[in-house]
Design a protein around this motif. Structure first.
Motif, PDB file in Angstrom:
ATOM      1  N   ALA A 162       0.706  -1.229  -0.084  1.00 37.28           N
ATOM      2  CA  ALA A 162       0.202   0.052   0.052  1.00 37.28           C
ATOM      3  C   ALA A 162       0.969   1.283   0.069  1.00 37.28           C
ATOM      4  CB  ALA A 162      -0.884   0.039   1.142  1.00 37.28           C
ATOM      5  N   ILE A 163       2.139   1.234   0.305  1.00 36.85           N
ATOM      6  CA  ILE A 163       3.007   2.381   0.333  1.00 36.85           C
ATOM      7  C   ILE A 163       2.927   3.425  -0.848  1.00 36.85           C
ATOM      8  CG2 ILE A 163       5.272   3.316   1.059  1.00 36.85           C
ATOM      9  CD1 ILE A 163       5.619   0.777   2.861  1.00 36.85           C
ATOM     10  N   PRO A 164       3.572   2.641  -1.941  1.00 30.49           N
ATOM     11  CA  PRO A 164       3.346   3.593  -3.006  1.00 30.49           C
ATOM     12  C   PRO A 164       1.987   4.197  -3.389  1.00 30.49           C
ATOM     13  CG  PRO A 164       3.757   1.445  -3.666  1.00 30.49           C
ATOM     14  CD  PRO A 164       3.752   1.443  -2.171  1.00 30.49           C
ATOM     15  N   GLY A 165       0.940   3.276  -3.238  1.00 33.71           N
ATOM     16  CA  GLY A 165      -0.265   3.738  -3.612  1.00 33.71           C
ATOM     17  C   GLY A 165      -0.743   5.204  -2.587  1.00 33.71           C
ATOM     18  N   ILE A 166      -0.656   4.745  -1.150  1.00 33.34           N
ATOM     19  CA  ILE A 166      -0.789   5.935  -0.254  1.00 33.34           C
ATOM     20  C   ILE A 166      -0.124   7.378  -0.794  1.00 33.34           C
ATOM     21  CG2 ILE A 166      -0.464   6.583   2.187  1.00 33.34           C
ATOM     22  CD1 ILE A 166      -0.990   3.786   3.048  1.00 33.34           C
ATOM     23  N   ILE A 167       1.250   6.975  -1.062  1.00 30.73           N
ATOM     24  CA  ILE A 167       1.860   8.232  -1.371  1.00 30.73           C
ATOM     25  C   ILE A 167       1.371   9.027  -2.482  1.00 30.73           C
ATOM     26  CG2 ILE A 167       4.249   9.264  -1.696  1.00 30.73           C
ATOM     27  CD1 ILE A 167       5.233   6.940   0.009  1.00 30.73           C
ATOM     28  N   SER A 168       1.298   8.336  -3.580  1.00 31.19           N
ATOM     29  CA  SER A 168       0.678   8.582  -4.901  1.00 31.19           C
ATOM     30  C   SER A 168      -0.436   9.539  -4.805  1.00 31.19           C
ATOM     31  CB  SER A 168       0.472   7.758  -5.918  1.00 31.19           C
ATOM     32  OG  SER A 168       1.837   7.148  -6.086  1.00 31.19           O
ATOM     33  N   LYS A 169      -1.560   8.743  -4.104  1.00 27.82           N
ATOM     34  CA  LYS A 169      -2.902   9.423  -4.183  1.00 27.82           C
ATOM     35  C   LYS A 169      -3.060  10.412  -3.140  1.00 27.82           C
ATOM     36  CE  LYS A 169      -5.800   5.536  -5.588  1.00 27.82           C
ATOM     37  NZ  LYS A 169      -7.208   5.007  -5.509  1.00 27.82           N
ATOM     38  N   LEU A 170      -2.134  10.780  -1.818  1.00 26.09           N
ATOM     39  CA  LEU A 170      -1.779  11.757  -1.196  1.00 26.09           C
ATOM     40  C   LEU A 170      -1.484  13.089  -1.855  1.00 26.09           C
ATOM     41  CD1 LEU A 170      -1.072   9.919   2.353  1.00 26.09           C
ATOM     42  CD2 LEU A 170      -3.230  11.227   1.725  1.00 26.09           C
ATOM     43  N   GLN A 171      -0.400  12.720  -2.555  1.00 29.42           N
ATOM     44  CA  GLN A 171       0.347  13.711  -3.342  1.00 29.42           C
ATOM     45  C   GLN A 171      -0.861  14.250  -4.560  1.00 29.42           C
ATOM     46  OE1 GLN A 171       3.961  11.705  -4.618  1.00 29.42           O
ATOM     47  NE2 GLN A 171       4.915  12.451  -3.018  1.00 29.42           N
ATOM     48  N   ALA A 172      -1.418  13.371  -5.195  1.00 26.76           N
ATOM     49  CA  ALA A 172      -2.575  13.830  -6.138  1.00 26.76           C
ATOM     50  C   ALA A 172      -3.702  14.818  -5.521  1.00 26.76           C
ATOM     51  CB  ALA A 172      -3.021  12.535  -6.758  1.00 26.76           C
ATOM     52  N   GLU A 173      -3.729  14.582  -4.178  1.00 25.12           N
ATOM     53  CA  GLU A 173      -4.898  15.308  -3.589  1.00 25.12           C
ATOM     54  C   GLU A 173      -4.034  16.480  -3.240  1.00 25.12           C
ATOM     55  OE1 GLU A 173      -8.063  14.210  -1.800  1.00 25.12           O
ATOM     56  OE2 GLU A 173      -8.294  12.705  -3.464  1.00 25.12           O
ATOM     57  N   GLY A 174      -2.793  16.739  -3.453  1.00 24.47           N
ATOM     58  CA  GLY A 174      -2.019  17.935  -2.823  1.00 24.47           C
ATOM     59  C   GLY A 174      -1.534  18.100  -1.499  1.00 24.47           C
ATOM     60  N   TYR A 175      -1.218  16.505  -0.965  1.00 25.44           N
ATOM     61  CA  TYR A 175      -0.719  16.583   0.286  1.00 25.44           C
ATOM     62  C   TYR A 175       1.005  16.396  -0.058  1.00 25.44           C
ATOM     63  CZ  TYR A 175      -5.067  16.148   3.194  1.00 25.44           C
ATOM     64  OH  TYR A 175      -6.006  16.418   3.673  1.00 25.44           O
ATOM     65  N   GLU A 176       1.345  16.795   0.997  1.00 25.74           N
ATOM     66  CA  GLU A 176       2.966  16.566   1.059  1.00 25.74           C
ATOM     67  C   GLU A 176       3.307  15.795   2.313  1.00 25.74           C
ATOM     68  OE1 GLU A 176       7.139  19.030   1.180  1.00 25.74           O
ATOM     69  OE2 GLU A 176       5.332  20.366   1.229  1.00 25.74           O
ATOM     70  N   CYS A 177       4.082  14.488   1.994  1.00 28.56           N
ATOM     71  CA  CYS A 177       4.507  13.753   3.245  1.00 28.56           C
ATOM     72  C   CYS A 177       5.835  14.399   3.987  1.00 28.56           C
ATOM     73  CB  CYS A 177       4.726  12.074   2.872  1.00 28.56           C
ATOM     74  SG  CYS A 177       3.274  11.621   2.182  1.00 28.56           S
ATOM     75  N   LYS A 178       5.610  14.425   5.195  1.00 27.49           N
ATOM     76  CA  LYS A 178       7.136  14.787   5.953  1.00 27.49           C
ATOM     77  C   LYS A 178       7.252  14.039   7.003  1.00 27.49           C
ATOM     78  CE  LYS A 178       6.363  19.805   4.778  1.00 27.49           C
ATOM     79  NZ  LYS A 178       7.677  20.302   4.703  1.00 27.49           N
ATOM     80  N   THR A 179       8.305  14.250   7.485  1.00 26.44           N
ATOM     81  CA  THR A 179       8.610  13.233   8.860  1.00 26.44           C
ATOM     82  C   THR A 179       7.962  14.215  10.257  1.00 26.44           C
ATOM     83  OG1 THR A 179      10.394  15.217   9.627  1.00 26.44           O
ATOM     84  CG2 THR A 179      11.153  13.084   8.203  1.00 26.44           C
ATOM     85  N   VAL A 180       7.805  13.388  11.245  1.00 26.84           N
ATOM     86  CA  VAL A 180       6.929  13.915  12.216  1.00 26.84           C
ATOM     87  C   VAL A 180       7.379  15.332  12.807  1.00 26.84           C
ATOM     88  CG1 VAL A 180       6.011  13.394  14.534  1.00 26.84           C
ATOM     89  CG2 VAL A 180       5.919  11.712  12.902  1.00 26.84           C
ATOM     90  N   SER A 181       8.645  15.240  12.935  1.00 25.75           N
ATOM     91  CA  SER A 181       9.443  16.589  13.415  1.00 25.75           C
ATOM     92  C   SER A 181       9.119  17.717  12.566  1.00 25.75           C
ATOM     93  CB  SER A 181      10.980  16.612  13.622  1.00 25.75           C
ATOM     94  OG  SER A 181      11.002  15.808  14.803  1.00 25.75           O
ATOM     95  N   GLU A 182       9.200  17.467  11.316  1.00 26.15           N
ATOM     96  CA  GLU A 182       8.652  18.560  10.255  1.00 26.15           C
ATOM     97  C   GLU A 182       7.228  18.903  10.292  1.00 26.15           C
ATOM     98  OE1 GLU A 182      11.789  17.298   6.661  1.00 26.15           O
ATOM     99  OE2 GLU A 182       9.681  16.489   6.662  1.00 26.15           O
ATOM    100  N   LEU A 183       6.416  17.880  10.521  1.00 25.61           N
ATOM    101  CA  LEU A 183       4.911  18.278  10.671  1.00 25.61           C
ATOM    102  C   LEU A 183       4.693  19.222  11.744  1.00 25.61           C
ATOM    103  CD1 LEU A 183       2.199  17.340   9.298  1.00 25.61           C
ATOM    104  CD2 LEU A 183       2.171  15.555  11.060  1.00 25.61           C
ATOM    105  N   LEU A 184       5.504  18.763  13.030  1.00 23.76           N
ATOM    106  CA  LEU A 184       5.138  19.549  14.275  1.00 23.76           C
ATOM    107  C   LEU A 184       5.587  21.136  13.984  1.00 23.76           C
ATOM    108  CD1 LEU A 184       6.890  17.149  16.467  1.00 23.76           C
ATOM    109  CD2 LEU A 184       4.406  17.802  16.393  1.00 23.76           C
ATOM    110  N   LYS A 185       6.689  21.259  13.025  1.00 23.16           N
ATOM    111  CA  LYS A 185       6.869  22.521  12.890  1.00 23.16           C
ATOM    112  C   LYS A 185       5.849  23.357  11.998  1.00 23.16           C
ATOM    113  CE  LYS A 185      11.729  22.002  13.294  1.00 23.16           C
ATOM    114  NZ  LYS A 185      12.710  20.974  12.506  1.00 23.16           N
ATOM    115  N   ALA A 186       5.082  22.599  11.074  1.00 25.69           N
ATOM    116  CA  ALA A 186       3.926  23.092  10.284  1.00 25.69           C
ATOM    117  C   ALA A 186       2.502  23.563  11.076  1.00 25.69           C
ATOM    118  CB  ALA A 186       3.617  22.035   9.316  1.00 25.69           C
TER     119      ALA A 186
END
Ligand SMILES: [Zn+2]
Length: 242
Positions: free
Chosen positions: A214-238
């Motif tokens: 499921a990993i590649p599908g999750i990333i592709s579909k999230l990216q297609a919806e405009g999401y960016e995948c980050k590390t948790v520390s980066e997410l905390l800063k956002a």
């Protein structure tokens, strides 16, 4: 004391015990509340950013494959690693770190960290921190309790040491029906994701082949919806500032 009084007192004791059990159960399993310190199940943000997190391991069987999938999509994730597994497979822990991913502490032995002595709980955290440092990790080390369980001393210890507890708001492969199919895992994730979501996957096990798929599908579909995948520390800063 007459029988009626004894009856009332017994009833009160049973009632208090029941309240204690329910409160303890709710507290140890809560994904959003703990008595001391910060607990993060999701980051409050309006930005379309999320974090992919992988629990357990590392192991030689699956670490390389997860890293390959993430690398192919140019995504950095957060791996909550188990101390005794790092001890057995230090090469795989180093591989994760050298690939630029974040690593977090998921205890030393992956026993539930409830109803244990303070010294046991602190040594579980500290031994694993030391192993992560030995493997070359230099960033702040986030913590995620095994099975998400904590009661009083663990949160107290983490607060005293200025540590952040990271939970999750999406765990698609924790539901038997969804876990049985990579497509369902992808669909569930995309349907339920929100800005700031922390997604938990268990791809480190032989039995979790569908999670891996499921990993590649999750990333592709999230990216297609405009999401960016980050590390948790980066997410905390956002996080949105209040
Ligand atoms: Zn775990």
């Amino acid at each position: 004391m007459n029988k009626k009084k004894i009856g009332i007192i017994s009833l009160c004791i049973v009632l208090l015990l029941a309240i204690y059990c329910v409160t303890t159960y709710k507290l140890m399993n809560s994904r959003t509340y703990q008595v001391f310190g910060e607990l993060v199940p999701r980051v409050e943000t309006t930005k379309k950013v999320v974090a992919l997190t992988f629990d357990d391991g590392p192991n030689p069987e699956h670490t390389g494959e997860i890293l390959k999938e993430l690398d192919a999509k140019g995504v950095k994730a957060t791996f909550f690693l188990i101390g005794q597994e790092i001890e057995k497979h230090p090469g795989e822990a180093k591989q994760i770190i050298q690939a630029g991913h974040e690593v977090g502490n998921h205890s030393y032995s992956h026993n539930r960290m409830i109803f244990k002595s303070p010294s046991y709980l602190s040594s579980e955290v500290e031994k694993t921190d030391a192993l992560l440092r030995d493997a070359g990790y230099q960033g702040d080390i986030l913590f995620r309790p095994p099975n998400g369980k904590k009661l009083l001393y663990l949160p107290y210890y983490l607060k005293q040491h200025d540590r952040t507890t990271i939970m999750w708001d999406l765990e698609p492969d924790s539901y038997e029906d969804i876990a049985s199919s990579a497509d369902k895992i992808v669909d569930y994730t995309v349907q339920h994701v929100r800005p700031g979501s922390i997604i938990l996957l268990h791809a480190m096990y032989d039995s979790r082949g569908e999670s891996m798929k499921a990993i590649p599908g999750i990333i592709s579909k999230l990216q297609a919806e405009g999401y960016e995948c980050k590390t948790v520390s980066e997410l905390l800063k956002a996080a949105d500032r209040p």
